[in-house]
Design a protein around this motif. Structure first.
Motif, PDB file in Angstrom:
ATOM      1  N   HIS A  73       0.858  -1.186   0.000  1.00 16.31           N
ATOM      2  CA  HIS A  73       0.000   0.000   0.000  1.00 16.31           C
ATOM      3  C   HIS A  73       0.891   1.232   0.000  1.00 16.31           C
ATOM      4  CE1 HIS A  73       0.820  -0.710   4.245  1.00 16.31           C
ATOM      5  NE2 HIS A  73       0.352   0.472   4.581  1.00 16.31           N
ATOM      6  N   HIS A  97      -1.093  -1.581  -6.421  1.00 12.87           N
ATOM      7  CA  HIS A  97      -2.400  -1.066  -6.815  1.00 12.87           C
ATOM      8  C   HIS A  97      -2.234   0.361  -7.333  1.00 12.87           C
ATOM      9  CE1 HIS A  97      -6.538   0.382  -6.411  1.00 12.87           C
ATOM     10  NE2 HIS A  97      -6.919  -0.884  -6.344  1.00 12.87           N
ATOM     11  N   TYR A  99      -3.781   2.937  -6.772  1.00 13.47           N
ATOM     12  CA  TYR A  99      -4.063   3.972  -5.768  1.00 13.47           C
ATOM     13  C   TYR A  99      -2.898   4.204  -4.801  1.00 13.47           C
ATOM     14  CZ  TYR A  99      -8.981   4.993  -6.789  1.00 13.47           C
ATOM     15  OH  TYR A  99     -10.135   5.437  -7.363  1.00 13.47           O
ATOM     16  N   ASN A 134      -4.279  -5.090 -10.193  1.00 16.96           N
ATOM     17  CA  ASN A 134      -5.592  -5.130  -9.555  1.00 16.96           C
ATOM     18  C   ASN A 134      -6.002  -6.569  -9.283  1.00 16.96           C
ATOM     19  OD1 ASN A 134      -6.015  -2.397 -11.420  1.00 16.96           O
ATOM     20  ND2 ASN A 134      -7.039  -2.298  -9.448  1.00 16.96           N
ATOM     21  N   HIS A 135      -6.846  -6.721  -8.236  1.00 15.32           N
ATOM     22  CA  HIS A 135      -7.453  -8.003  -7.919  1.00 15.32           C
ATOM     23  C   HIS A 135      -6.393  -9.072  -7.607  1.00 15.32           C
ATOM     24  CE1 HIS A 135     -11.074  -5.939  -8.998  1.00 15.32           C
ATOM     25  NE2 HIS A 135     -10.620  -5.721 -10.221  1.00 15.32           N
ATOM     26  N   THR A 147      -5.152  -7.801  -4.207  1.00  8.52           N
ATOM     27  CA  THR A 147      -5.568  -6.446  -3.858  1.00  8.52           C
ATOM     28  C   THR A 147      -7.042  -6.276  -4.226  1.00  8.52           C
ATOM     29  OG1 THR A 147      -4.946  -4.112  -4.004  1.00  8.52           O
ATOM     30  CG2 THR A 147      -4.837  -5.389  -6.039  1.00  8.52           C
ATOM     31  N   ASP A 148      -7.588  -5.071  -4.024  1.00 10.88           N
ATOM     32  CA  ASP A 148      -9.040  -4.862  -4.175  1.00 10.88           C
ATOM     33  C   ASP A 148      -9.793  -5.909  -3.355  1.00 10.88           C
ATOM     34  OD1 ASP A 148      -9.086  -2.659  -6.187  1.00 10.88           O
ATOM     35  OD2 ASP A 148      -8.118  -4.160  -7.450  1.00 10.88           O
ATOM     36  N   PRO A 150     -12.310  -7.608  -1.065  1.00 12.77           N
ATOM     37  CA  PRO A 150     -13.658  -7.269  -0.597  1.00 12.77           C
ATOM     38  C   PRO A 150     -13.722  -7.182   0.931  1.00 12.77           C
ATOM     39  CG  PRO A 150     -13.729  -9.029  -2.240  1.00 12.77           C
ATOM     40  CD  PRO A 150     -12.288  -8.856  -1.860  1.00 12.77           C
ATOM     41  N   ILE A 175      -8.123   1.337  -0.495  1.00  7.25           N
ATOM     42  CA  ILE A 175      -8.430   0.180  -1.333  1.00  7.25           C
ATOM     43  C   ILE A 175      -7.167  -0.389  -1.976  1.00  7.25           C
ATOM     44  CG2 ILE A 175     -10.763   0.979  -1.794  1.00  7.25           C
ATOM     45  CD1 ILE A 175      -9.823   1.752  -4.610  1.00  7.25           C
ATOM     46  N   ASP A 176      -6.045   0.340  -1.866  1.00  8.41           N
ATOM     47  CA  ASP A 176      -4.793  -0.165  -2.414  1.00  8.41           C
ATOM     48  C   ASP A 176      -4.166  -1.250  -1.551  1.00  8.41           C
ATOM     49  OD1 ASP A 176      -4.534   2.038  -0.610  1.00  8.41           O
ATOM     50  OD2 ASP A 176      -2.417   2.208  -1.099  1.00  8.41           O
ATOM     51  N   ALA A 178      -2.884  -4.467  -0.026  1.00  6.76           N
ATOM     52  CA  ALA A 178      -2.636  -5.737  -0.713  1.00  6.76           C
ATOM     53  C   ALA A 178      -1.928  -6.719   0.204  1.00  6.76           C
ATOM     54  CB  ALA A 178      -1.792  -5.499  -1.971  1.00  6.76           C
ATOM     55  N   ALA A 197      -7.192  -3.793   4.796  1.00 12.04           N
ATOM     56  CA  ALA A 197      -8.435  -4.390   4.294  1.00 12.04           C
ATOM     57  C   ALA A 197      -9.128  -5.226   5.360  1.00 12.04           C
ATOM     58  CB  ALA A 197      -8.148  -5.249   3.064  1.00 12.04           C
TER      59      ALA A 197
END
Length: 283
Positions: A73, A97, A99, A134-135, A147-148, A150, A175-176, A178, A197
């Protein structure tokens, strides 16, 4: 694909808030070197300053020609070391990410405003080599970037006090955030920078991706310093659902002594092992 069918994965803590050896330096931050059995070498985060480089030098570890750098992050205690990127030979790609570039401030009652975003010079150094992720992405042989992640409604996610603006407006959802997952034959090794997260959300996302595989180790910072007993109890329940018989925590940085005491009672002394700069683990 597993990171190795033979051989070992070696993980070395280069930066942490504490040290495992008096010959090394500590600072508020995290940087971890992962050496896969394939020979690929990944740096996860870079701490706040160049201490990760100095500690590596004192340990006789070369950081030349890294396979890549994975950023969990954008906070300065995980990205500040990128200011010294030009000292790394080989121009390793930097993954994170998109962000991680966002500015952010930490505001706490009675405390001065802290700039927590990536320092300008770190941005300048790393930007030409940055790859957005991402993801869920497999960056290498059994080396996965999550990352991302939920966040379940009502779940604990330590993001309070972070804002886009220094006047305390615009809460940052981080949201970054990970996590890194390394797959070995015995199970999954999870490396977490700060766990913004939410620890249980991170494990839930990993279990969804790898439902048949068990948790072997959790390494890094879990940001449970101010977590309630309810949150810690849920962390224990979640861990027990996924862990192997050999499971162990190797946590420091922002995890918090209260959380570690709680985990010791739940899992036993042998399962709770200190991190600290200089700590080397093999799996």
């Amino acid at each position: 694909m597993y990171s190795a069918d033979t051989g070992k994965v070696k993980i070395t803590v280069l930066t942490d808030d504490t040290v495992a050896s008096e010959a090394l330096l500590a600072e508020h931050g995290v940087s971890i070197l992962v050496e896969l059995a394939s020979g690929h070498r990944w740096l996860i985060d870079t701490g706040t300053t160049d201490i990760f480089m100095e500690n590596a030098r004192r340990m006789g570890i070369s950081l030349d020609n890294l396979t890549g750098i994975a950023i969990t992050h954008g906070h300065d205690d995980h990205t500040g070391g990128l200011t010294f990127y030009s000292r790394l030979k080989g121009n390793p790609p930097v993954y994170g990410h998109p962000y991680i570039w966002h500015k952010s401030y930490q505001i706490r009652p009675g405390m001065p405003v802290r700039i927590t975003g990536m320092p300008y010079l770190a941005r300048k150094e790393a930007a030409p080599f940055f790859h957005a992720v991402n993801h869920v992405t497999q960056l290498g042989d059994g080396f996965c970037f999550f990352t991302d992640i939920p966040r379940e409604p009502g779940s604990f996610a330590p993001i309070a006090g972070n804002f886009f603006n220094e006047d305390g407006t615009g809460p940052v959802p981080l949201i970054d955030d990970a996590a890194i997952v390394i797959r070995v034959q015995e199970g999954l090794i999870v490396i977490i920078g700060c766990g913004h997260a939410g620890y249980t959300n991170i494990l839930g996302a990993i279990h969804k991706e790898f439902p048949e595989e068990k948790l072997l180790a959790v390494i890094g910072g879990l940001h449970l310093t101010n977590a309630s007993e309810t949150v810690l109890a849920e962390a224990v329940r979640c861990t027990r659902r996924f862990m192997t018989d050999r499971f162990a925590f190797h946590c420091g940085h922002c995890t918090g002594e209260n959380a570690l005491r709680y985990f010791r009672k739940a899992f036993g002394e042998k399962a709770i092992r200190p991190m600290g700069a200089g700590r080397t683990l093999e799996f």
